[in-house]
Motif scaffolding. Structure first.
Motif, short mmCIF file in Angstrom:
data_model
loop_
_atom_site.label_atom_id
_atom_site.label_comp_id
_atom_site.label_asym_id
_atom_site.label_seq_id
_atom_site.Cartn_x
_atom_site.Cartn_y
_atom_site.Cartn_z
N ALA A 71 81.21 50.68 25.28
CA ALA A 71 81.71 52.06 25.27
C ALA A 71 81.98 52.56 26.68
O ALA A 71 82.93 53.32 26.91
CB ALA A 71 80.70 52.97 24.57
N GLN A 72 81.18 52.13 27.65
CA GLN A 72 81.39 52.52 29.04
C GLN A 72 82.69 51.95 29.62
O GLN A 72 83.23 52.48 30.59
CB GLN A 72 80.22 52.08 29.91
CG GLN A 72 78.94 52.82 29.62
CD GLN A 72 77.74 52.22 30.33
OE1 GLN A 72 77.86 51.24 31.07
NE2 GLN A 72 76.58 52.79 30.10
N GLN A 73 83.19 50.88 29.03
CA GLN A 73 84.42 50.24 29.51
C GLN A 73 85.68 50.90 28.94
O GLN A 73 86.79 50.62 29.40
CB GLN A 73 84.43 48.75 29.15
CG GLN A 73 83.22 47.96 29.56
CD GLN A 73 82.79 48.20 30.99
OE1 GLN A 73 83.58 48.00 31.91
NE2 GLN A 73 81.56 48.64 31.17
N ASP A 74 85.50 51.77 27.93
CA ASP A 74 86.63 52.40 27.26
C ASP A 74 87.42 53.26 28.22
O ASP A 74 86.86 53.95 29.06
CB ASP A 74 86.13 53.23 26.07
CG ASP A 74 87.25 53.66 25.16
OD1 ASP A 74 88.02 52.78 24.73
OD2 ASP A 74 87.37 54.86 24.88
N GLY A 75 88.72 53.22 28.08
CA GLY A 75 89.59 53.98 28.97
C GLY A 75 90.16 53.02 30.01
O GLY A 75 89.76 51.87 30.11
N GLY A 76 91.09 53.46 30.78
CA GLY A 76 91.68 52.57 31.76
C GLY A 76 92.36 51.40 31.06
O GLY A 76 93.23 51.59 30.22
N ARG A 77 91.93 50.19 31.35
CA ARG A 77 92.58 48.99 30.82
C ARG A 77 91.99 48.50 29.50
O ARG A 77 92.53 47.59 28.88
CB ARG A 77 92.49 47.87 31.86
CG ARG A 77 93.09 48.19 33.22
CD ARG A 77 94.59 48.34 33.22
NE ARG A 77 95.32 47.13 32.94
CZ ARG A 77 95.66 46.22 33.84
NH1 ARG A 77 95.34 46.38 35.11
NH2 ARG A 77 96.35 45.16 33.48
N PHE A 78 90.85 49.06 29.09
CA PHE A 78 90.19 48.60 27.87
C PHE A 78 90.17 49.69 26.79
O PHE A 78 90.01 50.87 27.09
CB PHE A 78 88.75 48.18 28.13
CG PHE A 78 88.63 46.92 28.93
CD1 PHE A 78 89.04 45.70 28.42
CD2 PHE A 78 88.09 46.96 30.21
CE1 PHE A 78 88.93 44.54 29.15
CE2 PHE A 78 87.97 45.79 30.96
CZ PHE A 78 88.40 44.59 30.43
N ILE A 79 90.29 49.24 25.55
CA ILE A 79 90.07 50.07 24.38
C ILE A 79 88.84 49.47 23.71
O ILE A 79 88.89 48.33 23.22
CB ILE A 79 91.28 50.02 23.43
CG1 ILE A 79 92.56 50.49 24.15
CG2 ILE A 79 91.01 50.84 22.16
CD1 ILE A 79 93.85 50.11 23.45
N ALA A 80 87.74 50.18 23.73
CA ALA A 80 86.48 49.63 23.19
C ALA A 80 86.53 49.58 21.67
O ALA A 80 87.03 50.49 21.02
CB ALA A 80 85.29 50.47 23.65
N SER A 81 85.99 48.51 21.13
CA SER A 81 85.90 48.35 19.69
C SER A 81 84.44 48.06 19.32
O SER A 81 83.60 47.86 20.20
CB SER A 81 86.80 47.19 19.24
OG SER A 81 86.80 47.09 17.85
N VAL A 82 84.16 48.03 18.04
CA VAL A 82 82.79 47.78 17.62
C VAL A 82 82.39 46.35 17.91
O VAL A 82 83.21 45.45 17.93
CB VAL A 82 82.58 48.10 16.12
CG1 VAL A 82 82.82 49.55 15.85
CG2 VAL A 82 83.47 47.22 15.26
N GLU A 83 81.11 46.15 18.07
CA GLU A 83 80.53 44.84 18.34
C GLU A 83 79.99 44.29 17.03
O GLU A 83 79.61 45.02 16.15
CB GLU A 83 79.41 45.03 19.38
CG GLU A 83 78.62 43.81 19.71
CD GLU A 83 77.55 43.56 18.69
OE1 GLU A 83 77.33 42.38 18.37
OE2 GLU A 83 76.95 44.51 18.18
N TYR A 84 80.00 43.02 16.92
CA TYR A 84 79.41 42.37 15.75
C TYR A 84 78.47 41.27 16.21
O TYR A 84 78.50 40.86 17.36
CB TYR A 84 80.49 41.81 14.83
CG TYR A 84 81.42 40.82 15.50
CD1 TYR A 84 81.16 39.45 15.45
CD2 TYR A 84 82.53 41.25 16.21
CE1 TYR A 84 81.99 38.55 16.08
CE2 TYR A 84 83.36 40.35 16.85
CZ TYR A 84 83.09 39.01 16.77
OH TYR A 84 83.92 38.11 17.40
N THR A 85 77.65 40.78 15.32
CA THR A 85 76.66 39.77 15.67
C THR A 85 77.04 38.43 15.08
O THR A 85 77.29 38.32 13.89
CB THR A 85 75.26 40.18 15.14
OG1 THR A 85 74.94 41.45 15.68
CG2 THR A 85 74.21 39.18 15.54
N LEU A 86 77.09 37.43 15.94
CA LEU A 86 77.32 36.06 15.48
C LEU A 86 75.98 35.35 15.36
O LEU A 86 75.16 35.42 16.26
CB LEU A 86 78.16 35.28 16.49
CG LEU A 86 79.65 35.55 16.52
CD1 LEU A 86 80.30 34.68 17.58
CD2 LEU A 86 80.29 35.27 15.18
#
Length: 94
Positions: A71-86
């Motif tokens: 979420a902290q990376q959202d904006g600028g060059r990134f669009i944050a998406s949800v995380e999933y667990t492998l």
């Protein structure tokens, strides 16, 4: 505008280890060592304006920390998406 809809990057504290583990599990050679900074360098090389950031947790206990970082990376060059667990169980279903 060119948007890459499937980008992985990780908190610098765990990026290298995460990429090594995911590479071992998937057999896919990564284009970066998993940092946001290196990913942006690749964006510049490849003419990509933005990327949808998909971080991956390998343990359920990691999800909150990883989602917060993402979420902290959202904006600028990134669009944050949800995380999933492998897990090994989900990887074996592929």
């Amino acid at each position: 505008m060119v948007i890459d809809f499937h980008v992985h990057a990780f908190n610098p504290k765990v990026a290298e280890k995460a990429v090594e583990k995911l590479q071992a599990q998937s057999g896919i050679t990564p284009f970066t060592r998993g940092t946001a900074e290196e990913t942006i360098q690749r964006f510049d090389e490849w003419g990509i304006d933005k990327g949808v950031l998909l971080s991956v947790a390998t343990k359920p206990a990691q999800q909150r920390v990883i989602n917060d970082w993402c979420a902290q990376q959202d904006g600028g060059r990134f669009i944050a998406s949800v995380e999933y667990t492998l897990t090994l169980r989900t990887m074996s279903r592929r």
